[in-house]
Design a protein around this motif. Structure first.
Motif, PDB file in Angstrom:
ATOM      1  N   ASN A  36     -34.571  61.844  -3.657  1.00 55.42           N
ATOM      2  CA  ASN A  36     -33.809  62.574  -2.646  1.00 55.42           C
ATOM      3  C   ASN A  36     -32.583  61.788  -2.193  1.00 55.42           C
ATOM      4  O   ASN A  36     -31.588  62.370  -1.769  1.00 55.42           O
ATOM      5  CB  ASN A  36     -34.717  62.984  -1.483  1.00 55.42           C
ATOM      6  N   PHE A  72     -30.235  62.787  -4.780  1.00 53.99           N
ATOM      7  CA  PHE A  72     -29.708  64.115  -4.429  1.00 53.99           C
ATOM      8  C   PHE A  72     -28.533  63.964  -3.448  1.00 53.99           C
ATOM      9  O   PHE A  72     -27.463  64.546  -3.642  1.00 53.99           O
ATOM     10  CB  PHE A  72     -30.848  64.939  -3.814  1.00 53.99           C
ATOM     11  N   GLY A  73     -28.750  63.153  -2.423  1.00 56.03           N
ATOM     12  CA  GLY A  73     -27.688  62.934  -1.435  1.00 56.03           C
ATOM     13  C   GLY A  73     -26.496  62.224  -2.065  1.00 56.03           C
ATOM     14  O   GLY A  73     -25.353  62.661  -1.934  1.00 56.03           O
ATOM     15  N   LEU A  84     -31.681  83.140  -1.456  1.00 56.75           N
ATOM     16  CA  LEU A  84     -32.751  84.081  -1.105  1.00 56.75           C
ATOM     17  C   LEU A  84     -32.514  85.480  -1.647  1.00 56.75           C
ATOM     18  O   LEU A  84     -33.458  86.230  -1.854  1.00 56.75           O
ATOM     19  CB  LEU A  84     -32.936  84.132   0.415  1.00 56.75           C
ATOM     20  N   LEU A 118     -30.838  76.869  -2.640  1.00 57.13           N
ATOM     21  CA  LEU A 118     -31.497  78.054  -2.072  1.00 57.13           C
ATOM     22  C   LEU A 118     -30.635  79.299  -2.261  1.00 57.13           C
ATOM     23  O   LEU A 118     -29.462  79.300  -1.901  1.00 57.13           O
ATOM     24  CB  LEU A 118     -31.747  77.818  -0.577  1.00 57.13           C
ATOM     25  N   ARG A 133     -15.246  72.877   3.178  1.00 57.62           N
ATOM     26  CA  ARG A 133     -16.353  71.936   3.156  1.00 57.62           C
ATOM     27  C   ARG A 133     -17.102  71.995   1.818  1.00 57.62           C
ATOM     28  O   ARG A 133     -16.932  72.925   1.029  1.00 57.62           O
ATOM     29  CB  ARG A 133     -17.308  72.290   4.284  1.00 57.62           C
ATOM     30  N   ALA A 134     -17.985  71.015   1.614  1.00 58.79           N
ATOM     31  CA  ALA A 134     -18.885  71.041   0.468  1.00 58.79           C
ATOM     32  C   ALA A 134     -20.243  71.549   0.939  1.00 58.79           C
ATOM     33  O   ALA A 134     -20.664  71.259   2.061  1.00 58.79           O
ATOM     34  CB  ALA A 134     -19.034  69.638  -0.107  1.00 58.79           C
ATOM     35  N   LEU A 135     -20.898  72.318   0.095  1.00 59.62           N
ATOM     36  CA  LEU A 135     -22.238  72.800   0.415  1.00 59.62           C
ATOM     37  C   LEU A 135     -23.128  72.502  -0.783  1.00 59.62           C
ATOM     38  O   LEU A 135     -22.897  73.009  -1.874  1.00 59.62           O
ATOM     39  CB  LEU A 135     -22.188  74.305   0.719  1.00 59.62           C
ATOM     40  N   VAL A 136     -24.108  71.640  -0.558  1.00 59.16           N
ATOM     41  CA  VAL A 136     -24.986  71.213  -1.650  1.00 59.16           C
ATOM     42  C   VAL A 136     -26.359  71.829  -1.415  1.00 59.16           C
ATOM     43  O   VAL A 136     -27.056  71.463  -0.476  1.00 59.16           O
ATOM     44  CB  VAL A 136     -25.100  69.673  -1.675  1.00 59.16           C
ATOM     45  N   LYS A 137     -26.736  72.799  -2.235  1.00 54.99           N
ATOM     46  CA  LYS A 137     -28.005  73.500  -1.986  1.00 54.99           C
ATOM     47  C   LYS A 137     -28.532  74.144  -3.259  1.00 54.99           C
ATOM     48  O   LYS A 137     -27.790  74.344  -4.224  1.00 54.99           O
ATOM     49  CB  LYS A 137     -27.804  74.567  -0.916  1.00 54.99           C
ATOM     50  N   GLY A 161     -24.362  64.182  -4.450  1.00 52.51           N
ATOM     51  CA  GLY A 161     -23.521  65.154  -3.756  1.00 52.51           C
ATOM     52  C   GLY A 161     -22.158  64.595  -3.369  1.00 52.51           C
ATOM     53  O   GLY A 161     -21.231  65.349  -3.104  1.00 52.51           O
ATOM     54  N   TYR A 182     -34.447  70.167  -7.588  1.00 50.56           N
ATOM     55  CA  TYR A 182     -33.399  70.450  -6.591  1.00 50.56           C
ATOM     56  C   TYR A 182     -32.020  70.011  -7.113  1.00 50.56           C
ATOM     57  O   TYR A 182     -31.022  70.684  -6.895  1.00 50.56           O
ATOM     58  CB  TYR A 182     -33.686  69.705  -5.272  1.00 50.56           C
ATOM     59  N   ALA A 225     -17.100  67.769  -4.100  1.00 46.20           N
ATOM     60  CA  ALA A 225     -18.118  66.882  -3.518  1.00 46.20           C
ATOM     61  C   ALA A 225     -17.991  66.736  -2.002  1.00 46.20           C
ATOM     62  O   ALA A 225     -16.982  67.084  -1.398  1.00 46.20           O
ATOM     63  CB  ALA A 225     -18.047  65.519  -4.192  1.00 46.20           C
ATOM     64  N   GLU A 281     -40.021  67.311  -8.037  1.00 43.41           N
ATOM     65  CA  GLU A 281     -39.489  68.316  -7.108  1.00 43.41           C
ATOM     66  C   GLU A 281     -38.000  68.053  -6.859  1.00 43.41           C
ATOM     67  O   GLU A 281     -37.174  68.962  -6.913  1.00 43.41           O
ATOM     68  CB  GLU A 281     -40.244  68.274  -5.771  1.00 43.41           C
TER      69      GLU A 281
END
Ligand SMILES: Cc1ncc(C[n+]2csc(CCOP(=O)(O)OP(=O)(O)O)c2C)c(N)n1
Ligand code: SF4
Ligand SMILES: [Mg+2]
Lengths: 247, 353
Positions: B62, B65-66, B215, B213, B207-211, B69, B92, B197, B88
């Motif tokens: 994780n 992951f950060g 839905l 998800l 902005r940057a959006l790291v995701k 980004g 991501y 980034a 996991e």
């Protein structure tokens, strides 16, 4: 008559409706964070890390660089970003299931390393998003879908006071507990968020704000009753105030 | 800059990462790859980078992951149980389309298994490993020099595809000493991190959006299709393999990594006796080189897959070979590699020579 605007949406808050239930205090907590970002003028150098929980869409509401982390791992994500971009201001926003259960290792170690990040911890004594299961912070005798007869310490142990637990560590600089359940508490909550961000900016150490919050939906209460419940049940067990302050 | 230096495998891989511009390493100790984080903890501060020991593999991935980004070159290394724990997070990272390099110095399993070399995580590595329809680009070096070259390439490929790239090694490679040379790869046209980034909101205006998800079902399907299109692109551009003495071969071995070195020795010995043996050695195991197995020379009557597993890559070989010729297997596990003698014996048994 000249009109003066006395209330407006913080600049770093996006102009979109939130998805929260009536009486939910997540929205208030978001707003406090956005106001502080505006006040400190740091929108363009801030990154936030959203949790998995009801506030997963925090990234739609706060208009800064944002991550959506895996459940519980926001402090690890934020630690790395801050190490790589030390001039940015970083915060995580996490629920009690996210932070105090699945993510307990990550929060303890980020705090213990003294990471220069700010953590907003939303303690609503329940797993909101998944439909009201027991959280590590669920009070004794409190009912949840996975402790239908109420939390029994012999089976589930005791509600965890996370702020106090983290305050046993040497590295954290600022640890405090506030509430956002009623307007009378919000002023102090806002001041705490500001102090937490300032602690980070002044490079004094890790900062942590626990916010006692409501979840009327999963508590099975009307919003006003939920706010009273925070006051009558939660605050006596989770006392408000500073636990550790920067030197 | 073409000096050859004698280095221990794990340290050479770590140095290759540094030469490729990796400045941030997050990891958790596990044998047999400990020399990688140890080396990084000394080396990265020298080049203005950061080494951070995570509290677990879960935290380490994780952090990746950060870190990924921010668009900087980040890496972690681990071994089998640690990679399982990271799965996991790897999912991501793949879902959020972030570049990073993962080193997997595979050891024996299942469970705690052993600390000895193995190739029993081929399925995990080549099929993504975690949940969801995603793939890693997986490179499996056979020599230390190749490990160094592929590690340097891995950082470019990770950025090119905005996808995690795994170096699939094994404990033999990590522990052996060999002379290596650090050669800068051909420069690649890579996306500018400032366009996407975290950390460039002021400059970019957005902005940057790291995701990962999505839905909305239609949106998630579209996202998956985009990922799939990327994997098809990798399958088109990034297949790497070596054909060794296959032209007139009667039997072709399929082996990767350390096992391919042993297979090569067996081939050379049998060739001296006049046996027509060759090898196809996958270098990228995802994307897998199906084509050379689909187009085996007409002389080939049998294929023999050699692995340090109970038979995993053999599935891919079978997909390639189809029903044209029989596919046989020779494998050892538990930290034991098939020996030259064992491979020779198996070849004689199959060919009757
Ligand atoms: C690895 C993993 N396990 C479980 C879940 C399911 N899950 C989603 S949110 C959640 C609990 C969230 O509760 P909390 O952190 O208290 O946030 P709230 O919704 O109350 O704000 C769980 C268990 C998940 N998304 N990922
Ligand atoms: S379920 Fe609870 S925490 Fe979630 S939005 Fe509704 S009131 Fe808020
Ligand atoms: Mg909760």
């Amino acid at each position: 008559m000249k009109e003066t605007k006395i209330f407006e949406r913080p600049k770093s808050m996006s102009d979109v409706p939130t998805h929260y239930c009536p009486g939910c205090t997540h929205g208030i907590a978001h707003r406090l964070v956005a106001e502080v970002i505006d006040e400190l003028g740091i929108q363009k150098k801030t990154f936030g890390v959203a949790p998995v929980g009801c506030s997963v869409f925090l990234y739609n509401y706060i208009d800064t660089d944002m991550y959506e982390a895996a459940h519980g791992r926001a402090p690890a994500v934020a630690s790395a970003v801050k190490r790589i971009r030390p001039d940015m201001v970083g915060f995580t926003y996490q629920g009690d299931g996210d932070l105090a259960s699945i993510g307990m290792a990550e929060i303890v170690h980020a705090a213990n390393r003294g990471e220069l990040i700010t953590v907003i911890f939303i303690n609503n004594a329940i797993y909101g998003m998944t439909g009201g299961q027991m959280a590590p912070t669920t009070l004794l005798q409190q009912k949840a879908t996975t402790c239908p007869l109420g939390r029994d310490p012999g089976v589930n142990g005791y509600p965890m006071r996370v702020a106090e637990l983290l305050a046993t560590l040497a590295a954290p600089a600022y640890i405090t507990r506030v509430s956002v359940a009623k307007p009378k508490y919000v002023g102090k909550a806002a001041a705490a968020v500001k102090r937490a961000f300032q602690t980070q900016i002044d490079r004094k150490g890790f900062s942590f704000v626990e916010m006692l919050s409501t979840c009327p939906t999963n508590w099975g209460m009307r919003p006003a009753d939920a706010a009273n419940w925070v006051e009558e049940k939660m605050i006596p067990y989770y006392p408000l105030g500073d636990i550790k302050v920067p030197e | 800059m073409s000096e050859r230096v004698l280095m221990k495998g794990n340290e050479a891989l770590a140095e290759a990462a540094v030469r490729a511009g990796c400045r941030y390493f997050f990891g958790y100790p596990i044998t047999p790859q400990n020399e990688i984080p140890e080396y990084m903890s000394r080396r990265l501060p020298e080049v203005g980078g950061v080494y951070l020991q995570a509290e677990s593999e879960v935290a380490a991935i994780n952090m990746i992951f950060g870190g990924a980004g921010t668009g900087e070159r980040v890496m972690t290394s681990s071994s089998s149980p640690g990679i399982s724990l990271m799965s996991e997070g790897i999912s991501y990272i793949a879902g959020a389309e972030l570049p990073c390099v993962l080193m997997n110095i595979v050891r024996g399993g299942p469970g705690l298994g052993s600390i000895l070399p193995a190739q029993s995580d081929y399925f995990q590595a080549t099929r993504g490993g975690g949940h969801g329809d995603y793939r890693l680009l997986v490179l499996a070096p056979s020599t230390l020099q190749e490990g160094v070259d592929l590690t340097m390439l891995a950082f470019d490929l990770a950025e090119k595809y905005k996808n995690p790239v795994m170096i699939l090694g094994d404990g033999f490679m990590g522990q052996m000493m060999e002379a290596v040379e650090f050669r800068t790869p051909e420069p690649m046209d890579l996306p500018d991190k400032r366009d996407w980034a975290v950390g460039y909101m002021e400059r970019r205006g957005t902005r940057a959006l790291v995701k990962s998800l999505y839905l909305d079902p239609e949106e998630l399907e579209r996202h998956n299709m985009k990922l799939q299109a990327k994997y098809r692109e990798m399958e088109k551009n990034e297949v790497r393999y070596e054909s060794y003495r296959t032209d007139d071969a009667e039997i072709v071995l399929a082996a990767y990594g350390t096992t391919a070195r042993i297979a090569r020795s067996a081939i050379n010995e049998l060739r001296r006796e006049g046996l027509r043996v060759g090898m196809i050695r996958p270098i990228s195991v995802y994307p897998f080189p199906y084509a050379p197995f689909e187009n085996l020379p007409g002389s080939v009557k049998n294929v023999l897959v050699v692995e340090m597993s109970c038979g995993q890559m053999i599935d891919d070989v079978r997909i390639g070979v189809g029903r044209t010729v029989p596919v046989h297997f020779c494998g050892r596990v538990g930290g034991i590699a098939p020996s030259v003698d064992e491979i020779e014996a198996r070849i004689r048994e199959i060919t009757g020579k």
